[in-house]
Write a protein that holds these residues in place. Structure first.
Motif, PDB file in Angstrom:
ATOM      1  N   GLY A 178      -3.306  -5.908  -0.392  1.00 34.91           N
ATOM      2  CA  GLY A 178      -3.011  -4.493  -0.169  1.00 34.91           C
ATOM      3  C   GLY A 178      -2.985  -3.722  -1.476  1.00 34.91           C
ATOM      4  O   GLY A 178      -3.540  -2.614  -1.583  1.00 34.91           O
ATOM      5  N   GLY A 179      -2.347  -4.306  -2.492  1.00 38.73           N
ATOM      6  CA  GLY A 179      -2.318  -3.655  -3.799  1.00 38.73           C
ATOM      7  C   GLY A 179      -3.705  -3.574  -4.421  1.00 38.73           C
ATOM      8  O   GLY A 179      -4.072  -2.551  -5.010  1.00 38.73           O
ATOM      9  N   PHE A 180      -4.476  -4.636  -4.281  1.00 36.13           N
ATOM     10  CA  PHE A 180      -5.827  -4.661  -4.845  1.00 36.13           C
ATOM     11  C   PHE A 180      -6.702  -3.571  -4.218  1.00 36.13           C
ATOM     12  O   PHE A 180      -7.389  -2.816  -4.933  1.00 36.13           O
ATOM     13  CB  PHE A 180      -6.457  -6.033  -4.615  1.00 36.13           C
ATOM     14  N   VAL A 181      -6.674  -3.486  -2.886  1.00 33.65           N
ATOM     15  CA  VAL A 181      -7.509  -2.487  -2.191  1.00 33.65           C
ATOM     16  C   VAL A 181      -7.087  -1.071  -2.569  1.00 33.65           C
ATOM     17  O   VAL A 181      -7.926  -0.201  -2.839  1.00 33.65           O
ATOM     18  CB  VAL A 181      -7.417  -2.693  -0.665  1.00 33.65           C
ATOM     19  N   THR A 182      -5.782  -0.831  -2.612  1.00 34.75           N
ATOM     20  CA  THR A 182      -5.294   0.520  -2.912  1.00 34.75           C
ATOM     21  C   THR A 182      -5.632   0.939  -4.337  1.00 34.75           C
ATOM     22  O   THR A 182      -6.061   2.076  -4.581  1.00 34.75           O
ATOM     23  CB  THR A 182      -3.770   0.591  -2.696  1.00 34.75           C
ATOM     24  N   ALA A 204       1.757   4.404  -2.969  1.00 34.95           N
ATOM     25  CA  ALA A 204       1.476   5.820  -2.729  1.00 34.95           C
ATOM     26  C   ALA A 204       2.744   6.655  -2.674  1.00 34.95           C
ATOM     27  O   ALA A 204       2.839   7.712  -3.312  1.00 34.95           O
ATOM     28  CB  ALA A 204       0.684   5.972  -1.433  1.00 34.95           C
ATOM     29  N   TYR A 205       3.744   6.194  -1.927  1.00 35.80           N
ATOM     30  CA  TYR A 205       4.912   7.040  -1.628  1.00 35.80           C
ATOM     31  C   TYR A 205       6.228   6.484  -2.162  1.00 35.80           C
ATOM     32  O   TYR A 205       7.287   7.062  -1.914  1.00 35.80           O
ATOM     33  CB  TYR A 205       5.020   7.244  -0.110  1.00 35.80           C
ATOM     34  N   ARG A 206       6.170   5.353  -2.850  1.00 40.19           N
ATOM     35  CA  ARG A 206       7.364   4.757  -3.461  1.00 40.19           C
ATOM     36  C   ARG A 206       8.468   4.463  -2.447  1.00 40.19           C
ATOM     37  O   ARG A 206       9.650   4.693  -2.693  1.00 40.19           O
ATOM     38  CB  ARG A 206       7.901   5.661  -4.577  1.00 40.19           C
ATOM     39  N   THR A 207       8.063   3.942  -1.308  1.00 38.47           N
ATOM     40  CA  THR A 207       9.025   3.496  -0.309  1.00 38.47           C
ATOM     41  C   THR A 207       8.382   2.378   0.502  1.00 38.47           C
ATOM     42  O   THR A 207       7.176   2.138   0.397  1.00 38.47           O
ATOM     43  CB  THR A 207       9.451   4.650   0.621  1.00 38.47           C
ATOM     44  N   PHE A 208       9.188   1.677   1.275  1.00 37.67           N
ATOM     45  CA  PHE A 208       8.691   0.619   2.142  1.00 37.67           C
ATOM     46  C   PHE A 208       8.751   1.091   3.592  1.00 37.67           C
ATOM     47  O   PHE A 208       9.550   1.957   3.941  1.00 37.67           O
ATOM     48  CB  PHE A 208       9.532  -0.653   1.983  1.00 37.67           C
ATOM     49  N   THR A 255       0.825  -1.214   0.000  1.00 43.49           N
ATOM     50  CA  THR A 255       0.000   0.000   0.000  1.00 43.49           C
ATOM     51  C   THR A 255       0.855   1.257   0.000  1.00 43.49           C
ATOM     52  O   THR A 255       0.663   2.165  -0.823  1.00 43.49           O
ATOM     53  CB  THR A 255      -0.928   0.005   1.233  1.00 43.49           C
ATOM     54  N   ILE A 256       1.806   1.319   0.926  1.00 43.78           N
ATOM     55  CA  ILE A 256       2.639   2.518   1.056  1.00 43.78           C
ATOM     56  C   ILE A 256       3.535   2.691  -0.165  1.00 43.78           C
ATOM     57  O   ILE A 256       3.778   3.820  -0.619  1.00 43.78           O
ATOM     58  CB  ILE A 256       3.487   2.445   2.343  1.00 43.78           C
TER      59      ILE A 256
END
Length: 311
Positions: free
Chosen positions: A267-271, A88-92, A84-85
């Protein structure tokens, strides 16, 4: 003299009755005073008993039987949050190996002329660096918090740890839900928004806490945030092809990896479908809150009894 005898008897009877009434009244007053004096004491004793029971309850060492189920939930949350993060923000916020690579790419971005991800997002490496620093800080604190709370495997330590994780995710969810921090994918620009660092710091800080709890349980094979070493340990295990009930460590590694992948997919699906990260944060917070409540009622360790993790 004989005529006065009944009068004397009447007077004597009256005096005796008056004395009895007076003694009865004094006894009643004494009972009231005694009740007033003893009532606060009884209330105080009751409060002390409750406090003593709670103290014993939260200072108990927890049983490790079935605790690997909790760590599997942590694996799922790790994949769920990181996918998810990153979108959105291109970091872990958990997988710091990837962040370390991003930091290196940021340092080398100015040495090439072809467009790269680090040139398109020139401050992406800074988000990764901030995440790494927050993760290290969380690791330092949560690895030692058990010593302050009476022991690393105490109920109080586990409850406090996951309550803190829940709070960090809750604050992040509130920030993005209210719009204080932009989290809608279509509105996150290429340039850095410094407000993005707030949820990154909170989420990265709480991530190593679940690893500290896993270590306290003695389940070193499921660190919940590092997958590369776990894959190696799984493949190099001499008993990798042993029966299902003959190698619990292998089972935990395999189950943990599956939970991580499933979490990342969901997480990817929901986002992608909500175009917003708030939903994923609320779901993750709910999972951590449930784990916190689970630790509060988790069975205590029985003295003199060996326990296994479960899988």
């Amino acid at each position: 003299m004989a005529s006065q005898t009944p009068n004397n008897l009447s007077e004597t009877s009256t005096r005796c009755s008056s004395q009895e009434n007076l003694e009865s009244l004094k006894s009643h007053n004494n009972d009231i005073e005694t009740g007033v004096r003893t009532s606060p004491s009884s209330s105080s004793d009751s409060s002390l008993t409750i406090f003593s029971s709670l103290s014993r309850h939260f200072s108990a060492e927890l049983s490790t039987r079935g605790s690997d189920i909790i760590l599997l939930l942590c694996w799922f949350t790790t994949g769920f949050l990181d996918s998810t993060i990153f979108q959105a923000y291109r970091t872990f916020v958990s997988m710091q190996t990837g962040n370390t690579v991003f930091i290196g790419l940021g340092a080398s971005a100015n040495t090439v002329n072809t467009p790269t991800l680090t040139q398109v997002r020139p401050y992406g490496w800074l988000k990764s660096l901030v995440s790494l620093i927050a993760f290290v800080t969380g690791s330092f604190i949560f690895a030692r918090i058990g010593n302050v709370l009476g022991g690393p495997n105490r109920r109080l330590t586990f409850t406090f740890s996951f309550a803190t994780q829940t709070l960090c995710i809750f604050l992040s969810a509130v920030l993005v839900q209210t719009g204080i921090v932009e989290s809608r994918l279509e509105y996150i620009g290429e340039d850095i928004d410094w407000m993005h660092l707030i949820p990154i710091i909170l989420l990265s800080f709480q991530a190593p806490a679940q690893t500290a709890c896993g270590r306290a349980m003695g389940l070193w094979e499921v660190p919940t945030v590092v997958v590369t070493t776990m894959i190696y340990d799984f493949a190099s295990d001499k008993k990798v092809f042993a029966g299902l009930r003959e190698n619990a460590s292998r089972n935990r590694r395999f189950a943990g990896y599956c939970c991580l992948v499933v979490g990342a997919i969901l997480g990817g699906f929901v986002t992608v479908h909500t175009r917003h990260i708030a939903v994923s944060l609320w779901v993750s917070m709910g999972i951590k809150a449930c784990v916190t409540l689970a630790w509060m009622v988790w069975p205590a360790k029985k003295a003199g009894r060996g326990e296994g993790g479960g899988c």
